[in-house]
Design an enzyme around this catalytic site. Structure first.
Site, PDB file in Angstrom:
ATOM      1  N   HIS A  26      22.076  56.870  42.949  1.00  0.00           N
ATOM      2  CA  HIS A  26      20.807  57.111  43.658  1.00  0.00           C
ATOM      3  C   HIS A  26      20.739  58.593  43.996  1.00  0.00           C
ATOM      4  CE1 HIS A  26      17.887  55.670  47.070  1.00  0.00           C
ATOM      5  NE2 HIS A  26      17.501  56.829  46.548  1.00  0.00           N
ATOM      6  N   HIS A  28      17.941  61.774  43.308  1.00  0.00           N
ATOM      7  CA  HIS A  28      16.694  62.317  42.743  1.00  0.00           C
ATOM      8  C   HIS A  28      17.013  63.740  42.314  1.00  0.00           C
ATOM      9  CE1 HIS A  28      14.278  59.003  44.522  1.00  0.00           C
ATOM     10  NE2 HIS A  28      15.257  59.033  45.405  1.00  0.00           N
ATOM     11  N   HIS A 206      13.062  51.530  44.963  1.00  0.00           N
ATOM     12  CA  HIS A 206      13.295  51.768  46.384  1.00  0.00           C
ATOM     13  C   HIS A 206      12.615  50.628  47.152  1.00  0.00           C
ATOM     14  CE1 HIS A 206      14.456  55.719  45.100  1.00  0.00           C
ATOM     15  NE2 HIS A 206      14.527  56.214  46.315  1.00  0.00           N
ATOM     16  N   GLU A 209      13.719  50.826  52.772  1.00  0.00           N
ATOM     17  CA  GLU A 209      14.170  52.090  53.379  1.00  0.00           C
ATOM     18  C   GLU A 209      13.354  52.242  54.670  1.00  0.00           C
ATOM     19  OE1 GLU A 209      13.001  55.624  51.236  1.00  0.00           O
ATOM     20  OE2 GLU A 209      14.406  56.923  52.324  1.00  0.00           O
ATOM     21  N   ASP A 287      21.070  60.645  47.411  1.00  0.00           N
ATOM     22  CA  ASP A 287      19.601  60.630  47.475  1.00  0.00           C
ATOM     23  C   ASP A 287      19.010  62.003  47.117  1.00  0.00           C
ATOM     24  OD1 ASP A 287      17.197  59.315  47.738  1.00  0.00           O
ATOM     25  OD2 ASP A 287      17.234  59.169  49.917  1.00  0.00           O
ATOM     26  N   ASP A 288      18.905  62.895  48.111  1.00  0.00           N
ATOM     27  CA  ASP A 288      18.343  64.231  47.901  1.00  0.00           C
ATOM     28  C   ASP A 288      19.277  65.231  48.583  1.00  0.00           C
ATOM     29  OD1 ASP A 288      15.515  63.532  46.782  1.00  0.00           O
ATOM     30  OD2 ASP A 288      15.808  62.220  48.507  1.00  0.00           O
TER      31      ASP A 288
HETATM   32  N1  HPA Z   1      12.624  57.666  49.282  1.00  0.00           N
HETATM   33  C1  HPA Z   1      11.494  57.565  48.572  1.00  0.00           C
HETATM   34  N2  HPA Z   1      11.140  58.455  47.673  1.00  0.00           N
HETATM   35  C2  HPA Z   1      11.940  59.498  47.444  1.00  0.00           C
HETATM   36  C3  HPA Z   1      13.100  59.653  48.146  1.00  0.00           C
HETATM   37  C4  HPA Z   1      13.479  58.676  49.107  1.00  0.00           C
HETATM   38  O1  HPA Z   1      14.521  58.739  49.786  1.00  0.00           O
HETATM   39  N3  HPA Z   1      13.661  60.803  47.686  1.00  0.00           N
HETATM   40  C5  HPA Z   1      12.856  61.293  46.741  1.00  0.00           C
HETATM   41  N4  HPA Z   1      11.796  60.506  46.593  1.00  0.00           N
HETATM   42 ZN    ZN Z   2      15.759  57.822  46.983  1.00  0.00          ZN
END
Ligand code: HPA
Ligand code: ZN
Length: 349
Positions: A26, A28, A206, A209, A287-288
């Site tokens: 996971h 991006h 996703h 969250e 994630d990011d």
């Molecule tokens: N959630 C949803 N969209 C996203 C995320 C995330 O954590 N990171 C990049 N796009």
């Molecule tokens: Zn994500």
């Protein structure tokens, strides 16, 4: 006489978290764009940023929820114009991943973020695919690309994106669903996910969250996803937790992201250890990472620091889960599991 400081009893565990082979599922790739690289690409491409410096940009990374992050994330991605930019971004990620002993990486990318600015999809996929090939050659990292649809856009736009990507079908293994979750339930994308299934693509989304546990159920039932990204709000439904434990549909969990986006007040409140103990196939991911304070090993380290009850066996199980949850071949998974067990045996002897 000065007292020698006693050794940290957790340092062998911390060394194992760094050293053990792991998969990252996971991530991006646009979220790996560090402020320094954003500024370098802006200068190279003649893009003007609304921030005076790297420090000023980094200072803006104080998020209150998912949308406040996405606004900055899309602004950061606006410096990506040429195929070389996509290569450079992904290569910078692979250098970090190699340092974290990632042996398999499944990278999300958001083509619509780029095509709507006039960037050809072949520049996006070409640059990323070249970086994936070089990461295998130089670091031995096996990787794959997953094309994400932006859920704040329409299903028709998702269909158009899938069609535009099909000439490059050899370079991606699946589809995902990201961006603003609330108000954009999985069923909005049921037909395009069905089409992706017909094409033999893997499916992930996703869910849970910021959105409710019900979105996890509809992602499973209506999108037929093989993994849930995040999924942490499953804790609101004991029946769903039981279902996830029974089926072992993986959750790709991102602890630092969840704290930075205010899903939990701190890592001590994070449910991952409880979900792991309940038998779910949870995994740790970043994630990011450029926006949320660390790459995958940092996520492991900080989570383990916040939960002193987590042990070597938990570390091993998390890495084993990351291989089980990946879309790699059974033979590669078996090979990584053997490497994992050798590292655990060596480092705990
Ligand atoms: N959630 C949803 N969209 C996203 C995320 C995330 O954590 N990171 C990049 N796009
Ligand atoms: Zn994500």
């Amino acid at each position: 006489m000065a007292q020698a400081s006693s050794p940290d009893p957790r340092s062998p565990l911390r060394a194992l978290l760094r050293r053990m082979p792991k998969a990252e599922l996971h991530l991006h790739i646009e979220g790996s764009l560090e402020p320094e690289l954003i500024f370098r690409l802006a200068a190279r491409n003649g893009v003007t940023l609304p921030y005076a410096s790297v420090d000023a940009l980094r200072a803006a990374y104080a998020f209150t929820d998912l949308q406040s992050f996405l606004d900055l994330y899309y602004a950061g991605a606006s410096v990506l114009l040429q195929e070389q930019d996509f290569f450079d971004m992904a290569w910078a990620y692979f250098e970090r991943a190699a340092a974290d002993n990632v042996v398999r990486a499944e990278l999300f990318f958001d083509p619509q973020t780029h095509t709507e600015r006039g960037v050809p999809i072949e520049a996006v996929i070409g640059g990323l695919a070249d970086a994936c090939a070089r990461a295998h050659a130089e670091f031995g990292i096996e990787s794959a690309l997953i094309l994400c649809f932006l859920r704040h856009l329409s299903e028709d736009e998702a269909f158009a994106t899938l069609e535009a990507a099909l000439p490059h079908r050899a370079h991606f293994i699946g589809v995902g669903l990201d961006s603003s979750e609330r108000g954009h339930p999985p069923e909005k994308f049921a037909r395009v996910f069905a089409r992706a299934g017909e094409l033999g693509l893997h499916r992930v989304a996703h869910a849970g969250e910021e959105g409710p546990a019900a979105y996890i159920e509809t992602a499973l039932d209506l999108l037929q996803v093989q993994r849930i990204d995040h999924g942490v709000r499953c804790t609101e439904s004991p029946a769903l937790v039981q279902r996830l434990a029974r089926t072992r549909v993986p959750l790709t969990v991102c602890p630092l992201s969840n704290v930075r986006l205010c899903v939990y007040p701190d890592l001590a409140a994070h449910p991952l250890p409880a979900l792991l103990d309940a038998g779910l196939c949870v995994t740790i991911n970043s994630d990011d990472p450029a926006y949320f304070g660390g790459y995958v090993v940092q996520n492991y380290l900080e989570l383990f620091d916040a939960h002193p009850a987590l042990t070597v066996q938990h570390a091993r199980q998390l890495a084993a889960n990351s291989f089980e949850a990946s879309f790699a071949s059974a033979s590669r998974k078996a090979c990584w599991l053997r490497e994992l067990d050798a590292v655990v045996a060596r480092m705990t002897a």
